[in-house]
Design an enzyme around this catalytic site. Structure first.
Site, PDB file in Angstrom:
ATOM      1  N   LYS A  80       0.937  -1.130  -0.041  1.00  0.00           N
ATOM      2  CA  LYS A  80       0.094   0.191  -0.083  1.00  0.00           C
ATOM      3  C   LYS A  80       0.909   1.254  -0.046  1.00  0.00           C
ATOM      4  CE  LYS A  80      -4.496   0.837   0.399  1.00  0.00           C
ATOM      5  NZ  LYS A  80      -5.648   0.000  -0.032  1.00  0.00           N
ATOM      6  N   GLY A 175     -19.784   6.640   4.518  1.00  0.00           N
ATOM      7  CA  GLY A 175     -18.773   7.097   3.255  1.00  0.00           C
ATOM      8  C   GLY A 175     -19.565   6.702   2.086  1.00  0.00           C
ATOM      9  N   VAL A 176     -19.991   7.678   1.436  1.00  0.00           N
ATOM     10  CA  VAL A 176     -20.646   7.284   0.111  1.00  0.00           C
ATOM     11  C   VAL A 176     -19.760   7.700  -1.242  1.00  0.00           C
ATOM     12  CG1 VAL A 176     -22.961   6.897   0.641  1.00  0.00           C
ATOM     13  CG2 VAL A 176     -22.217   9.170   0.524  1.00  0.00           C
ATOM     14  N   GLY A 177     -18.519   7.343  -1.106  1.00  0.00           N
ATOM     15  CA  GLY A 177     -17.800   7.718  -2.536  1.00  0.00           C
ATOM     16  C   GLY A 177     -17.786   6.572  -3.409  1.00  0.00           C
ATOM     17  N   VAL A 179     -16.863   3.362  -3.124  1.00  0.00           N
ATOM     18  CA  VAL A 179     -17.639   2.105  -2.770  1.00  0.00           C
ATOM     19  C   VAL A 179     -18.834   2.046  -2.272  1.00  0.00           C
ATOM     20  CG1 VAL A 179     -17.167   0.180  -1.248  1.00  0.00           C
ATOM     21  CG2 VAL A 179     -15.445   1.146  -2.597  1.00  0.00           C
TER      22      VAL A 179
HETATM   23  N1  NAD Z   1     -12.032   1.412  -4.073  1.00  0.00           N
HETATM   24  C1  NAD Z   1     -12.069   0.212  -3.910  1.00  0.00           C
HETATM   25  O1  NAD Z   1     -12.208  -0.704  -4.911  1.00  0.00           O
HETATM   26  C2  NAD Z   1     -11.766  -0.313  -2.548  1.00  0.00           C
HETATM   27  C3  NAD Z   1     -11.190  -1.565  -2.483  1.00  0.00           C
HETATM   28  C4  NAD Z   1     -11.078  -1.999  -1.225  1.00  0.00           C
HETATM   29  C5  NAD Z   1     -11.093  -1.199  -0.039  1.00  0.00           C
HETATM   30  N2  NAD Z   1     -11.314   0.154  -0.118  1.00  0.00           N
HETATM   31  C6  NAD Z   1     -11.703   0.850   1.024  1.00  0.00           C
HETATM   32  O2  NAD Z   1     -13.068   1.423   1.072  1.00  0.00           O
HETATM   33  C7  NAD Z   1     -12.976   2.692   1.446  1.00  0.00           C
HETATM   34  C8  NAD Z   1     -13.763   3.773   0.684  1.00  0.00           C
HETATM   35  O3  NAD Z   1     -13.030   3.703  -0.562  1.00  0.00           O
HETATM   36  P1  NAD Z   1     -13.335   4.571  -1.726  1.00  0.00           P
HETATM   37  O4  NAD Z   1     -12.848   4.077  -3.026  1.00  0.00           O
HETATM   38  O5  NAD Z   1     -14.883   4.369  -1.904  1.00  0.00           O
HETATM   39  O6  NAD Z   1     -13.016   6.187  -1.298  1.00  0.00           O
HETATM   40  P2  NAD Z   1     -13.645   7.564  -1.963  1.00  0.00           P
HETATM   41  O7  NAD Z   1     -12.565   8.493  -1.391  1.00  0.00           O
HETATM   42  O8  NAD Z   1     -14.198   7.340  -3.055  1.00  0.00           O
HETATM   43  O9  NAD Z   1     -14.743   7.683  -0.764  1.00  0.00           O
HETATM   44  C9  NAD Z   1     -14.832   7.875   0.462  1.00  0.00           C
HETATM   45  C10 NAD Z   1     -15.991   8.430   0.912  1.00  0.00           C
HETATM   46  O10 NAD Z   1     -15.755   8.575   2.477  1.00  0.00           O
HETATM   47  C11 NAD Z   1     -16.077  10.051   2.957  1.00  0.00           C
HETATM   48  N3  NAD Z   1     -15.600  10.074   4.099  1.00  0.00           N
HETATM   49  C12 NAD Z   1     -14.228  10.329   4.657  1.00  0.00           C
HETATM   50  N4  NAD Z   1     -13.999  10.283   5.924  1.00  0.00           N
HETATM   51  C13 NAD Z   1     -15.529  10.141   6.346  1.00  0.00           C
HETATM   52  C14 NAD Z   1     -15.799  10.132   7.665  1.00  0.00           C
HETATM   53  N5  NAD Z   1     -14.904  10.311   8.762  1.00  0.00           N
HETATM   54  N6  NAD Z   1     -17.067   9.991   7.911  1.00  0.00           N
HETATM   55  C15 NAD Z   1     -18.048   9.837   6.706  1.00  0.00           C
HETATM   56  N7  NAD Z   1     -17.526   9.765   5.672  1.00  0.00           N
HETATM   57  C16 NAD Z   1     -16.230  10.034   5.357  1.00  0.00           C
HETATM   58  C17 NAD Z   1     -15.295  10.822   1.849  1.00  0.00           C
HETATM   59  O11 NAD Z   1     -15.980  12.169   1.943  1.00  0.00           O
HETATM   60  C18 NAD Z   1     -15.876  10.118   0.725  1.00  0.00           C
HETATM   61  O12 NAD Z   1     -17.025  10.559   0.125  1.00  0.00           O
HETATM   62  C19 NAD Z   1     -11.471   2.999   1.863  1.00  0.00           C
HETATM   63  O13 NAD Z   1     -11.085   2.463   3.438  1.00  0.00           O
HETATM   64  C20 NAD Z   1     -10.553   2.082   1.112  1.00  0.00           C
HETATM   65  O14 NAD Z   1      -9.435   1.730   1.501  1.00  0.00           O
HETATM   66  C21 NAD Z   1     -11.795   0.535  -1.500  1.00  0.00           C
END
Ligand code: NAD
Length: 344
Positions: A80, A175-177, A179
């Protein structure tokens, strides 16, 4: 100057710090283990208090990637990186990630980066343009990660809540990014009662409005009544302090490194809460990376990701039989896989 915690020097197979004044780059690459293959793991781009905390985060997340890739059955080790976000980069975002790519390229393919919090397929293409081998350049794996989390939640509800399907099950997605938003959609389609929360209030409201979901203030996610808490944002959201008041009966989400430490899993278990290990639930993304590299079609990829739900069911049953937690059962399995390969 503060000295690094011992973790920094003893944990990873290889630890690299990257610094470049002109682009403002400060980054840490942690390669945890390459027994099963080159270290695959995303690039996280967010602010950190200092470089030590960025390094510790990279190491913890890299260790989780070793476990995740082993359990998912993909031929990769764990790694990572974190790129420290510190205001707008002086020469722009692309210059920052291109310079980072030069550092990754020096590692000769032992680290294969992908997307993570704060990075996109565009950033990965930029990293790759500096000569580094990268993943996630064409397709964002996040919807596939969300699919695996969805099936983990469905399995957890079946095995722990005794429900047939997700109708009436209340799930709070933190967190509604990339994933979390897709997960919220899948849950809504399955009839779940969905609540969403995000520090980006506009994003939370947009997703909630589109899906007819409720919203929860970011500071109230661990105290709001729900059946399933699905962390999909930052690390270490479950702590010894807040788990005592957690109303949820299941914790299963996409976020990496969800627990403050492994002891939280024991406490959750003692309180009757099923914690689905994050590195099991969120393996859909790495399975998708492998699918892209191997030319699988969508049907084969989907089947491999749906299987994550079966794995969750097996872990719950195994841990019941062994009188342990699903986390311990999953750790034992993952470590066996890495050790067996190392010895062969
Ligand atoms: N993207 C992938 O395929 C993937 C795969 C495995 C694990 N993950 C994990 O999943 C998580 C999310 O990944 P992602 O790609 O959706 O990230 P992203 O950056 O697209 O979305 C994260 C969201 O969380 C919000 N956020 C941040 N801090 C917050 C908090 N304290 N409370 C509420 N919301 C908060 C952000 O504003 C954002 O909307 C991460 O921990 C990442 O490591 C992602």
């Amino acid at each position: 100057m503060t000295l690094p915690p011992p973790l920094m020097l003893e944990t990873s197979e290889q630890l690299v710090t990257c610094k470049d004044e002109s682009t403002g780059l400060r980054a840490v690459i942690a390669i945890d283990n390459t027994v099963l293959g080159p270290g695959l793991g995303g690039i996280r781009y967010r602010p950190y208090a200092d470089l030590w905390s960025a390094g510790v985060e990279a190491q913890r997340l890299a260790a989780a990637m070793t476990l995740k890739n082993a359990i998912a059955g993909v031929p990769f080790g764990g790694a990572k990186s974190v790129v420290v976000q510190d205001g707008p980069p002086p020469r722009g975002r692309d210059a920052l990630f291109r310079r980072f790519g030069e550092f990754v390229a020096r590692l000769g393919g032992t680290y294969i980066p992908g997307v993570d919090m704060g990075t996109s397929s565009h950033d990965l293409r930029t990293v790759g343009s500096a000569g580094a081998e990268v993943s996630c350049t064409d397709v964002d794996p996040s919807p596939w990660t969300a699919l695996g989390v969805f099936h983990s939640i469905a399995a957890a509800a079946r095995h722990h809540l005794g429900t047939d399907g997700l109708g009436e099950v209340r799930v709070l997605v933190q967190g509604v990014g990339h994933v979390g938003a897709r997960l919220a959609e899948l849950l809504t389609e399955a009839g779940a009662d969905v609540l969403v929360s995000d520090v980006d209030q506009a994003r939370a409201e947009e997703v909630a409005g589109r899906l007819g979901a409720g919203t929860v203030a970011p500071g109230e996610v661990t105290t709001t009544a729900c059946d399933v808490f699905a962390p999909c944002a930052t690390a270490r959201v479950i702590t010894h302090e807040n788990l005592a008041d957690l109303p949820a009966k299941v914790v299963a989400g996409g976020a990496n490194d969800t627990l403050e430490d492994e002891g939280c899993a024991d406490e959750l278990h003692a309180r009757g809460v099923l914690y689905v290990p994050d590195f099991v639930a969120n393996g859909g993304g790495v399975i998708h990376v492998q699918a892209m590299r191997s030319g699988w079609d969508d049907a084969r990829t989907t089947a491999a990701i749906v299987r994550i739900g079966d794995r969750v069911g097996e872990l719950v049953e195994q841990s019941r039989t062994a009188g342990t937690t699903p986390l311990q059962a999953a750790l034992t399995k993952a470590r066996e896989l890495v050790t067996v390969t190392e010895g062969s």
